[in-house]
Design a protein around this motif. Structure first.
Motif, mmCIF file in Angstrom:
data_model
loop_
_atom_site.group_PDB
_atom_site.id
_atom_site.type_symbol
_atom_site.label_atom_id
_atom_site.label_comp_id
_atom_site.label_asym_id
_atom_site.label_seq_id
_atom_site.Cartn_x
_atom_site.Cartn_y
_atom_site.Cartn_z
ATOM 1 N N VAL A 1 1.371 -1.123 0.027
ATOM 2 C CA VAL A 1 -0.090 0.411 0.089
ATOM 3 C C VAL A 1 1.238 1.287 -0.173
ATOM 4 O O VAL A 1 1.898 1.011 0.885
ATOM 5 N N GLN A 2 0.334 2.184 -1.344
ATOM 6 C CA GLN A 2 1.616 3.346 -1.095
ATOM 7 C C GLN A 2 0.911 4.392 0.358
ATOM 8 O O GLN A 2 -0.269 4.817 0.971
ATOM 9 N N THR A 3 1.537 4.666 0.689
ATOM 10 C CA THR A 3 1.177 5.902 1.986
ATOM 11 C C THR A 3 2.885 6.906 1.963
ATOM 12 O O THR A 3 3.810 7.011 2.149
ATOM 13 N N SER A 4 2.773 7.609 1.774
ATOM 14 C CA SER A 4 2.956 9.350 1.431
ATOM 15 C C SER A 4 4.426 8.543 0.418
ATOM 16 O O SER A 4 5.274 9.086 0.797
ATOM 17 N N GLY A 5 4.104 8.477 -0.248
ATOM 18 C CA GLY A 5 5.235 8.158 -1.368
ATOM 19 C C GLY A 5 5.443 6.645 -1.471
ATOM 20 O O GLY A 5 6.732 6.114 -1.921
ATOM 21 N N HIS A 6 6.195 5.700 0.009
ATOM 22 C CA HIS A 6 6.173 5.383 0.544
ATOM 23 C C HIS A 6 5.521 3.573 0.030
ATOM 24 O O HIS A 6 4.242 3.797 0.774
ATOM 25 N N ALA A 7 5.878 2.285 -0.511
ATOM 26 C CA ALA A 7 5.086 1.504 0.427
ATOM 27 C C ALA A 7 5.665 0.643 1.252
ATOM 28 O O ALA A 7 5.934 0.257 2.064
ATOM 29 N N VAL A 8 4.172 0.362 1.584
ATOM 30 C CA VAL A 8 4.281 -0.188 3.261
ATOM 31 C C VAL A 8 3.237 -1.786 3.006
ATOM 32 O O VAL A 8 2.604 -1.825 2.342
ATOM 33 N N GLU A 9 4.071 -2.641 3.937
ATOM 34 C CA GLU A 9 3.056 -3.811 3.158
ATOM 35 C C GLU A 9 1.940 -4.101 4.414
ATOM 36 O O GLU A 9 2.091 -3.515 6.096
ATOM 37 N N ARG A 10 1.090 -4.426 3.539
ATOM 38 C CA ARG A 10 -0.430 -4.406 4.829
ATOM 39 C C ARG A 10 -0.232 -5.574 5.076
ATOM 40 O O ARG A 10 -0.078 -6.854 5.217
ATOM 41 N N VAL A 11 -0.684 -5.918 6.962
ATOM 42 C CA VAL A 11 -1.132 -6.866 7.881
ATOM 43 C C VAL A 11 -2.795 -7.976 7.478
ATOM 44 O O VAL A 11 -2.973 -7.185 6.974
ATOM 45 N N VAL A 12 -2.261 -8.973 6.881
ATOM 46 C CA VAL A 12 -3.897 -9.455 6.521
ATOM 47 C C VAL A 12 -3.269 -10.416 7.797
ATOM 48 O O VAL A 12 -3.279 -11.041 8.225
ATOM 49 N N LYS A 13 -5.090 -10.228 8.353
ATOM 50 C CA LYS A 13 -5.671 -10.878 9.581
ATOM 51 C C LYS A 13 -6.625 -12.107 8.860
ATOM 52 O O LYS A 13 -7.100 -11.890 8.001
ATOM 53 N N TYR A 14 -6.681 -13.333 9.111
ATOM 54 C CA TYR A 14 -7.460 -14.272 8.962
ATOM 55 C C TYR A 14 -7.985 -14.975 10.509
ATOM 56 O O TYR A 14 -7.729 -14.808 11.015
ATOM 57 N N LEU A 15 -9.289 -15.335 9.559
ATOM 58 C CA LEU A 15 -10.160 -16.369 10.335
ATOM 59 C C LEU A 15 -9.525 -17.670 11.412
ATOM 60 O O LEU A 15 -8.842 -18.513 10.814
ATOM 61 N N PRO A 16 -9.642 -17.856 12.817
ATOM 62 C CA PRO A 16 -9.089 -18.619 13.464
ATOM 63 C C PRO A 16 -9.398 -20.184 12.763
ATOM 64 O O PRO A 16 -10.693 -20.379 12.225
#
Length: 468
Positions: free
Chosen positions: A19-34
């Motif tokens: 995900v682009q934030t202020s020109g920098h790529a930030v990895e989005r944390v993926v939550k998943y169901l147990p």
């Protein structure tokens, strides 16, 4: 692996689309169901099914130094096949052919029993494909299993999730191939109307919000979101998001049957799949996706794969292990040889060529519709797949936009006697109610055949309307 405060597992590796934030790529944390979230979704049969006492131990054979006396595998020295070779069209230049050969260890893998879920290298290639096509990466709580075509896996998923007598949500009109699956289980098929934009999500919401008190709500929704068979519709981004939201609100899983994903030829960018879009939800794990290579490699190879929450895929594998052990090792080995030869770039070049081919077929058919059935039928232009869904105006007094006729006798009997074979729309409605709609496939016929077919249908229709 970490656990979120609400009990949802979080991928420690943070896999996802950057995900682009202020020109920098930030990895989005993926939550998943147990894993235990899915216990209530499993059918009674799935809960009772036990692993094969032999196949369940196959992975132990891979430990270095172990001498396996486990499986009754025939010795490959007694197989008469020494090599296989075949020619394929080059994606870069279809006029040129490439030669692919199978021998040695690769052929041996194709001739022997294989893991229930599929050959490891092919599984890895498909997981990479899902990352490129849908932004889904390993380590996010999902897994993948190969079947004998996607129909095989859909059948097993239905039996994994649905008990006899359950209510299930199905888009309507719906692919006729799933109706018997639910009927055999004596399910109550709750039809959710669709239009050219996909499942009519406001009607789905109305169904669920007015569900009878005390009656268990449906656990699954079945849909074909691209180039739907039979309607040809492709669901819009807005509709998909609304359906995903309803899945969370009313706690059901989405069976995303998607054999026409790579046959998208609309002018606008292809909307994201449900499998991809759930990355934008608070957590992932409500979509079970079914891919098919029948339309892009070969229908007769019966090559398909399912992607979804690991507990559900594991349960499907348990079904496979007792039903047919695995899908064909040889077909998997042939597929693997082809896709590894091509690589992802050439694979996508090939699928683009396939989509372009069917776009041209679509245009030919619509041109013939305009020439022969203008004023006698109504339709929306499909943006994917290989079908037109059109309503016959069976009477000069029929109200436009209202489905108040019955095409069955005209299509099954009169049109066939006139030399045209198509499907009346009623076969795609679980209730079997009357409809003036017809499904026609444009995949095989030449331009001349299409025009002749619709010319014949016009003659039959005019006679039905009393205009001949």
């Amino acid at each position: 692996m970490a656990t979120h405060s609400d009990g949802i597992l979080v991928s420690a590796s943070g896999f996802s689309t950057p995900v682009q934030t202020s020109g920098h790529a930030v990895e989005r944390v993926v939550k998943y169901l147990p894993a235990d979230f899915y216990t209530e979704f499993l059918s009674d049969t799935a809960r009772e099914r036990k692993p094969s006492p032999i196949r369940g131990l196959f992975p132990l054979e891979n430990k270095p130094g172990v001498i396996s006396l486990l499986a009754g595998k025939p010795h490959d020295a007694m197989f008469p096949f020494k090599s296989l070779s075949f020619n394929i069209a080059s994606p870069a230049d279809p006029a040129q052919e490439q030669s692919i050969s199978l021998s040695g260890k690769d052929l041996a893998a194709g001739l022997q029993y294989a893991p229930t879920g599929g050959l490891p290298r092919l599984l890895k290639w498909f997981i990479g494909l899902q990352a490129l096509s849908h932004g889904r990466k390993s380590g996010e709580g999902w897994s993948l299993s190969i079947g004998s075509g996607s129909q095989d896996l859909i059948y097993k998923a239905v039996n994994t999730l649905v008990n006899p007598g359950d209510a299930v949500l199905v888009e309507s009109p719906v692919y006729a191939g799933v109706i018997p699956m639910f009927k055999t289980l004596h399910c109550e098929q709750i039809e959710v109307e669709t239009d050219a934009n996909g499942v009519r999500s406001h009607l789905l919401r109305n169904i669920l919000e007015n569900w009878p008190v005390g009656k268990p709500k449906p656990k699954v929704l079945y849909t074909v979101p691209y180039g739907c068979n039979p309607t040809g519709m492709t669901a819009t981004l807005e509709r998909r998001k609304e359906v995903l939201q309803l899945a969370r609100e009313h706690n059901f899983l989405i069976l995303e049957d998607d054999p026409y994903f790579y046959l998208y030829f609309g002018k606008a960018a292809r909307p994201p799949s449900y499998f991809q879009l759930e990355l934008d939800e608070p957590e992932v794990g409500r979509v079970i996706r079914f891919d098919s290579f029948s339309k892009i490699l070969s229908a007769g190879m019966r090559m398909g794969f399912a992607s979804g929450p690991k507990p559900i895929i594991d349960a499907i594998d348990l079904h496979t292990g007792t039903a047919n052990l695995q899908s064909s090792s040889l077909i998997q080995a042939i597929t693997l040889a082809l896709v590894e030869e091509w690589g992802y770039n050439n694979f996508f070049a090939h699928t683009q060529a396939v989509a372009n081919f069917y776009r041209e077929k679509r245009d030919v058919f619509e041109s013939a519709l305009n020439a022969h059935l203008s004023g006698l039928a109504e339709w929306s232009t499909p943006e994917a797949g290989m079908f037109f869904w059109f309503k016959l105006l069976l009477s000069p007094h029929q109200t436009p936009g209202v489905d108040d006729g019955d095409s069955e006798d005209l299509i099954r009997t009169k049109a066939y006697e006139g030399g045209v074979l198509a499907l009346p729309g009623t076969v795609f409605l679980p209730s079997g109610r009357k409809t003036a709609f017809v499904r026609a496939s444009f995949s095989l016929c030449t331009e001349e055949q299409v025009n002749e077919a619709l010319k014949r249908l016009r003659a039959v229709l005019l006679k039905e309307r009393g205009q001949v």
